[in-house]
Design a protein around this motif. Sequence first.
Motif, PDB file in Angstrom:
ATOM      1  N   GLY A 272       0.815  -1.199   0.000  1.00 25.24           N
ATOM      2  CA  GLY A 272       0.000   0.000   0.000  1.00 25.24           C
ATOM      3  C   GLY A 272       0.852   1.252   0.000  1.00 25.24           C
ATOM      4  N   VAL A 273       0.432   2.227   0.809  1.00 28.96           N
ATOM      5  CA  VAL A 273       1.085   3.532   0.866  1.00 28.96           C
ATOM      6  C   VAL A 273       1.450   3.834   2.322  1.00 28.96           C
ATOM      7  N   SER A 274       2.650   4.375   2.524  1.00 29.46           N
ATOM      8  CA  SER A 274       3.117   4.728   3.860  1.00 29.46           C
ATOM      9  C   SER A 274       3.662   6.147   3.853  1.00 29.46           C
ATOM     10  N   ALA A 275       3.217   6.960   4.812  1.00 32.24           N
ATOM     11  CA  ALA A 275       3.719   8.325   4.979  1.00 32.24           C
ATOM     12  C   ALA A 275       4.404   8.423   6.333  1.00 32.24           C
ATOM     13  N   SER A 276       5.519   9.135   6.391  1.00 34.82           N
ATOM     14  CA  SER A 276       6.266   9.247   7.639  1.00 34.82           C
ATOM     15  C   SER A 276       7.022  10.562   7.678  1.00 34.82           C
ATOM     16  N   GLY A 277       7.429  10.942   8.878  1.00 36.86           N
ATOM     17  CA  GLY A 277       8.207  12.162   9.021  1.00 36.86           C
ATOM     18  C   GLY A 277       8.273  12.620  10.462  1.00 36.86           C
ATOM     19  N   ARG A 278       8.910  13.743  10.651  1.00 36.70           N
ATOM     20  CA  ARG A 278       9.023  14.332  11.976  1.00 36.70           C
ATOM     21  C   ARG A 278       7.803  15.193  12.268  1.00 36.70           C
ATOM     22  N   ILE A 279       7.526  15.361  13.567  1.00 35.64           N
ATOM     23  CA  ILE A 279       6.492  16.277  14.043  1.00 35.64           C
ATOM     24  C   ILE A 279       7.197  17.406  14.783  1.00 35.64           C
ATOM     25  N   SER A 281       8.381  19.358  17.374  1.00 31.21           N
ATOM     26  CA  SER A 281       8.201  19.143  18.820  1.00 31.21           C
ATOM     27  C   SER A 281       9.441  19.487  19.613  1.00 31.21           C
ATOM     28  N   GLY A 282      10.402  20.187  18.993  1.00 22.94           N
ATOM     29  CA  GLY A 282      11.591  20.583  19.729  1.00 22.94           C
ATOM     30  C   GLY A 282      12.434  19.404  20.147  1.00 22.94           C
ATOM     31  N   SER A 283      12.874  19.429  21.397  1.00 21.69           N
ATOM     32  CA  SER A 283      13.773  18.396  21.908  1.00 21.69           C
ATOM     33  C   SER A 283      13.075  17.072  22.173  1.00 21.69           C
ATOM     34  N   LEU A 284      11.739  17.053  22.056  1.00 15.62           N
ATOM     35  CA  LEU A 284      11.028  15.800  22.310  1.00 15.62           C
ATOM     36  C   LEU A 284      11.254  14.798  21.182  1.00 15.62           C
ATOM     37  N   GLY A 285      11.469  15.268  19.960  1.00 14.25           N
ATOM     38  CA  GLY A 285      11.784  14.386  18.838  1.00 14.25           C
ATOM     39  C   GLY A 285      10.659  13.468  18.423  1.00 14.25           C
ATOM     40  N   LEU A 286       9.465  14.033  18.216  1.00 18.79           N
ATOM     41  CA  LEU A 286       8.316  13.224  17.826  1.00 18.79           C
ATOM     42  C   LEU A 286       8.367  12.879  16.338  1.00 18.79           C
ATOM     43  N   HIS A 287       7.910  11.657  16.001  1.00 19.36           N
ATOM     44  CA  HIS A 287       7.800  11.193  14.626  1.00 19.36           C
ATOM     45  C   HIS A 287       6.460  10.490  14.447  1.00 19.36           C
ATOM     46  N   TYR A 288       6.015  10.415  13.203  1.00 18.68           N
ATOM     47  CA  TYR A 288       4.754   9.735  12.901  1.00 18.68           C
ATOM     48  C   TYR A 288       4.952   8.793  11.721  1.00 18.68           C
ATOM     49  N   VAL A 289       4.103   7.765  11.641  1.00 17.13           N
ATOM     50  CA  VAL A 289       3.989   6.868  10.494  1.00 17.13           C
ATOM     51  C   VAL A 289       2.508   6.596  10.282  1.00 17.13           C
ATOM     52  N   ALA A 290       2.012   6.829   9.068  1.00 15.11           N
ATOM     53  CA  ALA A 290       0.621   6.542   8.727  1.00 15.11           C
ATOM     54  C   ALA A 290       0.604   5.651   7.490  1.00 15.11           C
ATOM     55  N   PHE A 319      -5.333  -0.096   7.970  1.00 13.13           N
ATOM     56  CA  PHE A 319      -4.585   1.131   8.213  1.00 13.13           C
ATOM     57  C   PHE A 319      -3.885   1.052   9.562  1.00 13.13           C
ATOM     58  N   ASN A 320      -2.792   1.768   9.656  1.00  8.20           N
ATOM     59  CA  ASN A 320      -1.956   1.737  10.848  1.00  8.20           C
ATOM     60  C   ASN A 320      -1.428   3.136  11.118  1.00  8.20           C
ATOM     61  N   LEU A 321      -1.426   3.531  12.373  1.00  8.58           N
ATOM     62  CA  LEU A 321      -0.879   4.820  12.788  1.00  8.58           C
ATOM     63  C   LEU A 321       0.091   4.586  13.929  1.00  8.58           C
ATOM     64  N   ALA A 322       1.302   5.111  13.787  1.00  9.84           N
ATOM     65  CA  ALA A 322       2.336   4.942  14.807  1.00  9.84           C
ATOM     66  C   ALA A 322       2.926   6.298  15.161  1.00  9.84           C
ATOM     67  N   LEU A 323       3.177   6.510  16.438  1.00 10.89           N
ATOM     68  CA  LEU A 323       3.836   7.705  16.952  1.00 10.89           C
ATOM     69  C   LEU A 323       4.962   7.268  17.874  1.00 10.89           C
ATOM     70  N   LEU A 333      17.247   6.633  23.609  1.00 10.39           N
ATOM     71  CA  LEU A 333      15.921   6.202  24.055  1.00 10.39           C
ATOM     72  C   LEU A 333      14.890   6.450  22.958  1.00 10.39           C
ATOM     73  N   GLN A 334      14.020   5.465  22.747  1.00 10.69           N
ATOM     74  CA  GLN A 334      12.863   5.633  21.867  1.00 10.69           C
ATOM     75  C   GLN A 334      11.663   4.965  22.517  1.00 10.69           C
ATOM     76  N   VAL A 335      10.570   5.714  22.623  1.00 13.90           N
ATOM     77  CA  VAL A 335       9.320   5.189  23.163  1.00 13.90           C
ATOM     78  C   VAL A 335       8.222   5.515  22.163  1.00 13.90           C
ATOM     79  N   GLY A 336       7.243   4.611  22.044  1.00 17.13           N
ATOM     80  CA  GLY A 336       6.168   4.871  21.093  1.00 17.13           C
ATOM     81  C   GLY A 336       5.068   3.844  21.186  1.00 17.13           C
ATOM     82  N   PHE A 337       4.036   4.049  20.366  1.00 14.77           N
ATOM     83  CA  PHE A 337       2.922   3.119  20.303  1.00 14.77           C
ATOM     84  C   PHE A 337       2.358   3.153  18.887  1.00 14.77           C
ATOM     85  N   SER A 338       1.550   2.137  18.560  1.00  9.03           N
ATOM     86  CA  SER A 338       0.913   2.064  17.254  1.00  9.03           C
ATOM     87  C   SER A 338      -0.441   1.401  17.401  1.00  9.03           C
TER      88      SER A 338
END
Length: 471
Positions: A272-279, A281-290, A319-323, A333-338
């Motif tokens: 399928g199709v996957s989109a990803s990138g940074r959010i 958020s400064g020093s928090l370093g947030l990323h997304y995957v849709a 469909f899947n969403l990950a942060l 350190l990396q923490v996240g959920f999907s």
Amino acid sequence: MVSSVNNPNKTLLLTRGKAAVRRGIWLVLLLGFALDPANLRAQQAAATPTTEQQTIQMLLQRIDKLEARVSQLEAEHQGAPRPEPVKQELASITPVPEHSERGPAMGAPAAPQAQGTQDQHVEPDVSNPEPERMDMSKTLLRIRGFGDVSFHGSDEHESTTSFSLGQLNLFVTSDISEKFKFLGEIVFESGPDNFYEVPSGRTNEFGVDVERYLLQYSYNDYFNLAVGRYHTAIGYYNTAYHHSTWFQTTTGRPLLFQFEDSGGILPVHNVGVSASGRIPSGSLGLHYVAEIGNGRASRTPLQEEPVQNEVDENNHKAFNLALFARPEAIHGLQVGFSAYHDLLTPLAQSPVSENILAAHAVYMLPNFEWLNEFVLVRHAPQDTTRVFNTPSFYTQISKRWGSYRPYFRYQYINAPNNEPIYPDVGLRAGPSVGLRYDAAESVALKLQYDYNQLRSQPGVNALTLQLGFTF
């Protein structure tokens, strides 16, 4: 017809040709005079200057003839242009580059153009040529290889000790342009496949699988798009480690993230199709995957290919969403959920809603790693109010001392006996302990012991010696 008055570029070229003739001949004259053996002997023997004067006179006559020829060509050009003779004459006195990425070589005729366009053409300055630029229309293909060979045995019923060839993985990338790239993983592996513990295919026969097949578009750090077959961003391990055991600390993936054709329970691959990138958020370093894609087949029949590469079994898309976050304050350190959702349509059953929730906390340094992941698979048949939950997790820790890295992993999967999609999975749990030795930068030797506890069956002890490499 364009005269030299209306075409100053061609007149300039002829003028430069005349100047080049004079400079070239005078240079030959001086070098020939200085290095002529007769001249050297004349200096030593104090010979008469008669011979020298005759030589100079002959060269001057040749200069006059060449200048007359250039003047004749210029006159002919003004009256009736003849590109080919001019090209041949100038080619004999003007250096011509063999190749130019930005256009035709100097001195060669350009492609036919309209008169207005031809008059506006500006001749490049040969005294300050532009540096050659890479032609972005030409792809830069790169191939990296990975493989492994193992010797393994266990006390499972009817099993044998064997040498086994692992996956031969060809990792292919290509820079199509500045924004577009191609990525692929082509894997050669021996059979049989093991779709959810049901063998399929011929034993010991090699097959070919295209495990990843992606066209990627990178707009900036905040938006990247990929189309094709990819590893689903469920948790951490599935996108951090792909089809090479050499990258992994252990001899294989956790049970939770086993590939579909090795008995895995998760939709590890998707088309399928996957989109990803940074959010921002400064020093928090947030990323997304849709992601949105076909999802996986419903495991009925079990012998079918679980990854829906071409045809989806229904019109519903997964469909899947990950942060996830990589905070600058804690390096490594990396923490996240999907959250993943799909609708499965098994044969002779009502549709089953599938939801997969995953969370991870990973701490990775060059000499230390600690991986922790939890996944909950929820299946809800539409003809009943009951929901079947399959919890699973693993934890893995290792520490490197020089070329040695001992490691430990504990893993757990517990599916209900009457699970509508996983009736054959049941309980699987146990520890793994091993040692990785990096014999060279591209070669790793691993020794691993596994214990697997099963529901209503004896536990299984296994030992594996594996040699992984990259080339």
